[in-house]
Design an enzyme around this catalytic site. Structure first.
Site, PDB file in Angstrom:
ATOM      1  N   ARG A  67       0.843  -1.216   0.000  1.00 59.67           N
ATOM      2  CA  ARG A  67       0.000   0.000   0.000  1.00 59.67           C
ATOM      3  C   ARG A  67       0.874   1.260   0.000  1.00 59.67           C
ATOM      4  NH1 ARG A  67      -1.696   2.022   4.431  1.00 59.67           N
ATOM      5  NH2 ARG A  67      -2.294   0.059   5.424  1.00 59.67           N
ATOM      6  N   TYR A 120     -13.065  17.023 -17.383  1.00 60.56           N
ATOM      7  CA  TYR A 120     -13.620  15.687 -17.270  1.00 60.56           C
ATOM      8  C   TYR A 120     -14.769  15.693 -16.247  1.00 60.56           C
ATOM      9  CZ  TYR A 120     -13.853  10.712 -16.467  1.00 60.56           C
ATOM     10  OH  TYR A 120     -14.298   9.434 -16.348  1.00 60.56           O
ATOM     11  N   ASP A 193      -4.210  18.670 -16.014  1.00 56.58           N
ATOM     12  CA  ASP A 193      -4.606  17.326 -16.441  1.00 56.58           C
ATOM     13  C   ASP A 193      -4.128  17.171 -17.883  1.00 56.58           C
ATOM     14  OD1 ASP A 193      -5.886  15.044 -17.385  1.00 56.58           O
ATOM     15  OD2 ASP A 193      -7.690  15.373 -16.182  1.00 56.58           O
ATOM     16  N   LYS A 218      -6.046   6.118 -20.408  1.00 57.68           N
ATOM     17  CA  LYS A 218      -6.239   6.591 -21.782  1.00 57.68           C
ATOM     18  C   LYS A 218      -4.963   6.310 -22.598  1.00 57.68           C
ATOM     19  CE  LYS A 218     -10.051   7.799 -19.874  1.00 57.68           C
ATOM     20  NZ  LYS A 218     -10.279   9.089 -19.252  1.00 57.68           N
TER      21      LYS A 218
HETATM   22  C1  LIG Z   1     -10.816   9.547 -17.982  1.00 56.96           C
HETATM   23  C2  LIG Z   1     -10.301  10.831 -17.487  1.00 56.96           C
HETATM   24  C3  LIG Z   1     -10.082  11.064 -16.118  1.00 56.96           C
HETATM   25  C4  LIG Z   1     -10.431  10.054 -15.047  1.00 56.96           C
HETATM   26  O1  LIG Z   1      -9.668   8.897 -15.178  1.00 56.96           O
HETATM   27  P1  LIG Z   1     -10.158   7.423 -14.734  1.00 56.96           P
HETATM   28  O2  LIG Z   1      -8.954   6.593 -14.983  1.00 56.96           O
HETATM   29  O3  LIG Z   1     -11.344   7.069 -15.576  1.00 56.96           O
HETATM   30  O4  LIG Z   1     -10.519   7.503 -13.284  1.00 56.96           O
HETATM   31  C5  LIG Z   1      -9.541  12.286 -15.753  1.00 56.96           C
HETATM   32  N1  LIG Z   1      -9.253  13.231 -16.666  1.00 56.96           N
HETATM   33  C6  LIG Z   1      -9.464  13.043 -17.983  1.00 56.96           C
HETATM   34  C7  LIG Z   1      -9.126  14.125 -18.956  1.00 56.96           C
HETATM   35  C8  LIG Z   1      -9.992  11.842 -18.442  1.00 56.96           C
HETATM   36  O5  LIG Z   1     -10.220  11.672 -19.757  1.00 56.96           O
END
Ligand SMILES: *Cc1c(COP(=O)(O)O)cnc(C)c1O
Length: 402
Positions: A67, A120, A193, A218
């Site tokens: 963890r 998001y 992000d 992604k």
């Molecule tokens: C998908 C996404 C997230 C969240 O990610 P998860 O892995 O689905 O929790 C955050 N920011 C962006 C731009 C995303 O496309």
């Protein structure tokens, strides 16, 4: 140095590769890993273990309990830190787990956060419906408008500015370098992000951001096989807060996820280049199509913030937003007619994915609010994949004809 753990007893031949002079393609393959010290295995093993035996009380090799940290996860962290030009990374179970850890590490009751209007959806839900209950106030504004941002930063103290650029689904851009200056002058941290472009196409830390956030789900992992997240920074003090918070809240990534992501990220620079090439081809096809009435792709001259895209990004990325004449009915007809493109609510994978925000991802947003954010009923979002672009174009062509 991108090391997050000390393994000083390794022989020189097995030290993780960490050359700062290497190019992105080389770093994607080698940064942070080397042959396994115990066996010589080329790939970092999946250290599927909860605990690590200590030689004596407090004497260990840097790992105590999975963890708090795990060698496979640490290998991915060194690789991602090197790719983003950061010094430190922490990896999480999902992208939203990374956002959760970020907020819990940096915010307290009474703090204000300024957030890009178009981010998001899960980020909005976390800030409003969860952290709002703990006294964190999130203010959503169009961060592309630097005057508006400056005014908001002056109105009351702000702890954190959180931007997503390009923003989903309208691809609105925020100037990272200018925002970093404004945020820092106001005593706030800037978090970017960088999920949609990845370090292959955009380098927020070099432009002044304090932290880069990723949903590795992604493009970073890139094969639709895992969910994961990461926080990357050059600042030791922030990194230590993230590590502490991750251990305290239990949001760490699983070793198998880290291992799959280590494999996926090897081809990231090539994939992002091809995603961008393919997307530009598809965007040019759509630009010439008589039924397409609105088209947003940052690498087209017609894009409203094209000049900023050229300055801040290395290429256009995979995402295109467009609108077909005939509104929601026409959009739905197109969605139902595609054969190669997958009709789904995701982006950032090898396969082309088509999404209809008005009826899928943003259905719950009131129409007036949708319109204010530029999400019209006919808007279609395309995450252009790695198929031959002629095949993607042929599929869209036949679907647009229906
Ligand atoms: C998908 C996404 C997230 C969240 O990610 P998860 O892995 O689905 O929790 C955050 N920011 C962006 C731009 C995303 O496309």
């Amino acid at each position: 140095m991108a090391h997050t753990t000390e393994q000083s007893d390794q022989p020189a031949c097995c030290e993780p590769f960490d050359a700062e002079w290497a190019h992105l393609e080389t770093l994607a393959l080698h940064a942070g890993t080397g042959p396994d010290p115990a066996t010589g295995a080329l790939l970092t093993p999946i250290y599927q273990t909860t605990t690590f035996v200590q030689e004596a009380v407090g004497v260990h090799k840097g790992f105590t309990y999975s963890r708090a940290g795990n060698p496979t996860v640490a290998a991915l962290e060194r690789r991602l830190a090197a790719l983003e030009g950061g010094a430190f990374a922490t990896c999480y179970a999902t992208g939203l787990a990374a956002t959760t850890a970020l907020c819990l590490a940096l915010l307290a009751a009474g703090d204000r956060v300024v957030v890009s209007q178009a981010v998001y959806g899960g980020t909005v839900r976390l800030l409003q419906q969860v952290l709002g209950r703990f006294g964190v106030e999130a203010v959503f504004i169009d961060t592309a408008d630097q005057g508006l941002l400056a005014a908001e930063l002056q109105r009351a103290p702000v702890r954190l500015v959180f931007i997503e650029t390009p923003a989903n689904p309208t691809l609105r851009l925020t100037d990272i370098a200018a925002t970093a200056q404004l945020a820092h002058r106001a005593g706030a941290w800037l978090v970017v992000d960088n999920t949609l472009l990845t370090p292959a196409l955009q380098r927020p830390l070099e432009l002044g951001a304090d932290v880069v956030l990723h949903s590795t789900t992604k493009f970073i992992e890139g094969h639709n096989a895992t969910v994961g997240g990461a926080l990357i920074t050059t600042q030791r003090e922030l990194h230590e807060r993230f590590e502490f918070t991750r251990t305290a809240t239990g949001t760490i990534q699983a070793p198998f996820t880290a291992w799959l992501t280590l494999q996926g990220v090897k081809t990231l620079p090539m994939r992002m280049a091809r995603h961008s090439e393919n997307a530009l081809r598809v965007a040019r096809f759509l630009a010439d199509h008589p039924r397409v009435v609105r088209l947003l792709y940052p690498w087209l001259d017609s894009f409203p913030q094209h000049e900023l895209a050229r300055r801040q990004q290395r290429a256009g990325g995979a995402l295109i937003a467009f609108e077909v004449e005939g509104g929601v009915e026409a959009g739905t007809r197109l969605m139902n007619a595609v054969r190669l493109c997958a009709l789904a609510e995701n982006l950032g994978a090898a396969e082309t994915i088509i999404t209809h925000p008005a009826s899928m991802t943003h259905w719950s947003v009131p129409p007036a609010q949708r319109a204010a954010a530029g999400i019209t009923d006919g808007l279609v979002r395309l995450s252009v994949g790695l198929e031959d672009p002629e095949d993607i174009i042929a599929d869209l062509d036949q679907a647009l004809g229906k």
